[in-house]
Design an enzyme around this catalytic site. Structure first.
Site, PDB file in Angstrom:
ATOM      1  N   ASP A  14      -5.414  16.527   7.357  1.00 34.55           N
ATOM      2  CA  ASP A  14      -4.593  16.995   6.231  1.00 34.55           C
ATOM      3  C   ASP A  14      -5.434  17.498   5.077  1.00 34.55           C
ATOM      4  O   ASP A  14      -4.923  17.709   3.977  1.00 34.55           O
ATOM      5  CB  ASP A  14      -3.657  15.885   5.753  1.00 34.55           C
ATOM      6  CG  ASP A  14      -4.408  14.647   5.267  1.00 34.55           C
ATOM      7  OD1 ASP A  14      -5.656  14.624   5.344  1.00 34.55           O
ATOM      8  OD2 ASP A  14      -3.748  13.701   4.804  1.00 34.55           O
ATOM      9  N   GLY A  26      -1.862   5.375  -2.088  1.00 32.50           N
ATOM     10  CA  GLY A  26      -1.223   5.975  -3.252  1.00 32.50           C
ATOM     11  C   GLY A  26      -1.773   5.570  -4.594  1.00 32.50           C
ATOM     12  O   GLY A  26      -1.302   6.056  -5.634  1.00 32.50           O
ATOM     13  N   HIS A  48      -7.461  13.069   4.005  1.00 34.04           N
ATOM     14  CA  HIS A  48      -7.813  11.766   4.570  1.00 34.04           C
ATOM     15  C   HIS A  48      -8.743  11.942   5.775  1.00 34.04           C
ATOM     16  O   HIS A  48      -8.415  12.704   6.695  1.00 34.04           O
ATOM     17  CB  HIS A  48      -6.558  11.020   5.020  1.00 34.04           C
ATOM     18  CG  HIS A  48      -5.606  10.715   3.917  1.00 34.04           C
ATOM     19  ND1 HIS A  48      -4.600  11.572   3.548  1.00 34.04           N
ATOM     20  CD2 HIS A  48      -5.515   9.633   3.100  1.00 34.04           C
ATOM     21  CE1 HIS A  48      -3.920  11.041   2.544  1.00 34.04           C
ATOM     22  NE2 HIS A  48      -4.454   9.868   2.246  1.00 34.04           N
ATOM     23  N   ASN A 105      -5.920  10.631  -6.097  1.00 33.42           N
ATOM     24  CA  ASN A 105      -4.475  10.660  -6.340  1.00 33.42           C
ATOM     25  C   ASN A 105      -4.153  11.033  -7.791  1.00 33.42           C
ATOM     26  O   ASN A 105      -3.076  11.581  -8.057  1.00 33.42           O
ATOM     27  CB  ASN A 105      -3.833   9.321  -5.964  1.00 33.42           C
ATOM     28  CG  ASN A 105      -3.820   9.113  -4.463  1.00 33.42           C
ATOM     29  OD1 ASN A 105      -3.645  10.052  -3.695  1.00 33.42           O
ATOM     30  ND2 ASN A 105      -4.032   7.878  -4.039  1.00 33.42           N
ATOM     31  N   SER A 158      -5.682   5.131  -0.426  1.00 35.68           N
ATOM     32  CA  SER A 158      -5.335   5.164   0.992  1.00 35.68           C
ATOM     33  C   SER A 158      -6.543   5.393   1.893  1.00 35.68           C
ATOM     34  O   SER A 158      -6.569   4.922   3.039  1.00 35.68           O
ATOM     35  CB  SER A 158      -4.295   6.258   1.246  1.00 35.68           C
ATOM     36  OG  SER A 158      -4.766   7.518   0.797  1.00 35.68           O
TER      37      SER A 158
END
Length: 236
Positions: free
Chosen positions: A212, A91, A215, A121, A62
Site C-alpha cells: 500500500d 492508527g 506498511h 499518521n 501500525s
C-alpha cells in the site's frame, strides 16, 4: 489592586501575555476513540506487569504493531529473547503515544532501550506540518526521559511512503526526519535512518516492498530487523 498596577506592566504588554501560544494537536495527549485501542492499552499494561523483566520497548503505530501478527516470527527471533515489549498501536499519532506514556505504558519498568518510530499518521490523517509532527516527537522523547531517565532511545526516521521521492506525503515525512535527526544528542537519544533499505536506487518505493506504499510487507520486517541490529547491539 490589579496585577498590572503592581508590576508596572502596560496594558499592551498584558494583552500580549494573554494571547495563548499555539499548541498543536500533535502535542496534546489524547486517546483514540476506539474500544479496541483502550482494550489493547489495558492488555499491554497486564503483559508488562507479567513480564519478569522488560529490557526493550518498541513504541510506534501500525507499522510497529504488526510485529504482533504480520511478522511474529521475526519478533520471536530478534526481540522476544531480549525481553522486549511491543506497544505499537494501529492508527496512533504522536498525541496518542503521549497519552499512553502518561497512563502507565512504561511505568514500573527499567528497560535498557526504547525503539521509537512515530509520525506517519500525523502526516497521512491530518497532514500536520513537519514542524508540528516533530514537536510531537520531541514531546514523546521528553516524556520518555521523564519516566525512564536511564534508558537509551533509538529514534528511527519515519519510514518512506508514496511511490516516488516527490510524493507529497513522502516529502512531509522527509522534512520531519530532517528536523528530528537533530534530536540525536550523542548520549541518550540516537537517530537512525534506514529508509534506503526499502527504496531502489532512484528513491522509488515498490509495491513489492510496501503493497500500500505505507506498511512494509511481511518479508520486509527481517530487513528492518537486520538494519537496526548493529545499533541495538551497541546500545544494549
Amino acid at each position: 489592586m490589579s496585577l498590572v498596577a503592581c508590576t508596572g506592566t502596560t496594558n499592551q504588554d498584558n494583552n500580549e501575555l494573554a494571547v495563548p501560544q499555539h499548541k498543536p494537536l500533535s502535542v496534546q495527549a489524547a486517546e483514540q476513540p476506539k474500544k479496541w485501542w483502550v482494550a489493547r492499552h489495558d492488555e499491554k499494561l497486564v503483559e508488562k506487569q507479567k513480564m519478569q523483566s522488560v529490557d526493550m520497548v518498541f513504541i510506534g503505530d501500525s507499522i510497529t504493531h504488526a510485529f504482533d501478527y504480520k511478522s511474529k516470527a521475526i519478533w520471536e527471533q530478534y526481540y522476544a529473547p531480549r525481553n522486549a515489549l511491543n506497544i505499537g498501536f494501529n492508527g496512533d499519532r504522536t498525541e496518542h503515544v503521549l497519552w499512553r506514556l502518561q497512563h502507565g505504558a512504561i511505568d514500573n519498568i527499567q528497560p535498557k532501550l526504547v525503539v521509537l518510530m512515530i509520525g506517519t499518521n500525523n502526516t497521512g490523517h491530518r497532514q500536520d506540518s513537519p514542524e508540528d509532527t516533530a514537536s510531537g516527537i520531541k514531546a514523546i522523547l521528553k516524556e520518555i526521559t521523564r519516566k525512564l531517565p536511564d534508558t537509551q532511545v533509538l529514534l528511527l526516521a519515519i519510514f518512506p511512503r508514496g511511490e516516488t521521492p516527490d510524493s507529497p506525503l513522502r516529502k512531509i515525512n522527509d522534512t520531519v526526519n530532517n528536523i528530528i535527526q537533530e534530536y540525536d544528542d550523542g548520549d541518550r537519544v540516537h537517530y537512525l535512518n534506514i529508509n534506503h533499505v526499502f527504496l531502489d536506487a532512484n528513491g522509488n518505493l515498490s509495491r513489492d516492498v510496501m503493497k500500500d506504499l505505507l506498511h512494509p510487507n511481511k518479508d520486509q520486517y527481517e530487513h528492518w530487523a537486520k538494519a537496526i541490529e548493529p545499533m541495538i547491539e551497541n546500545l544494549l
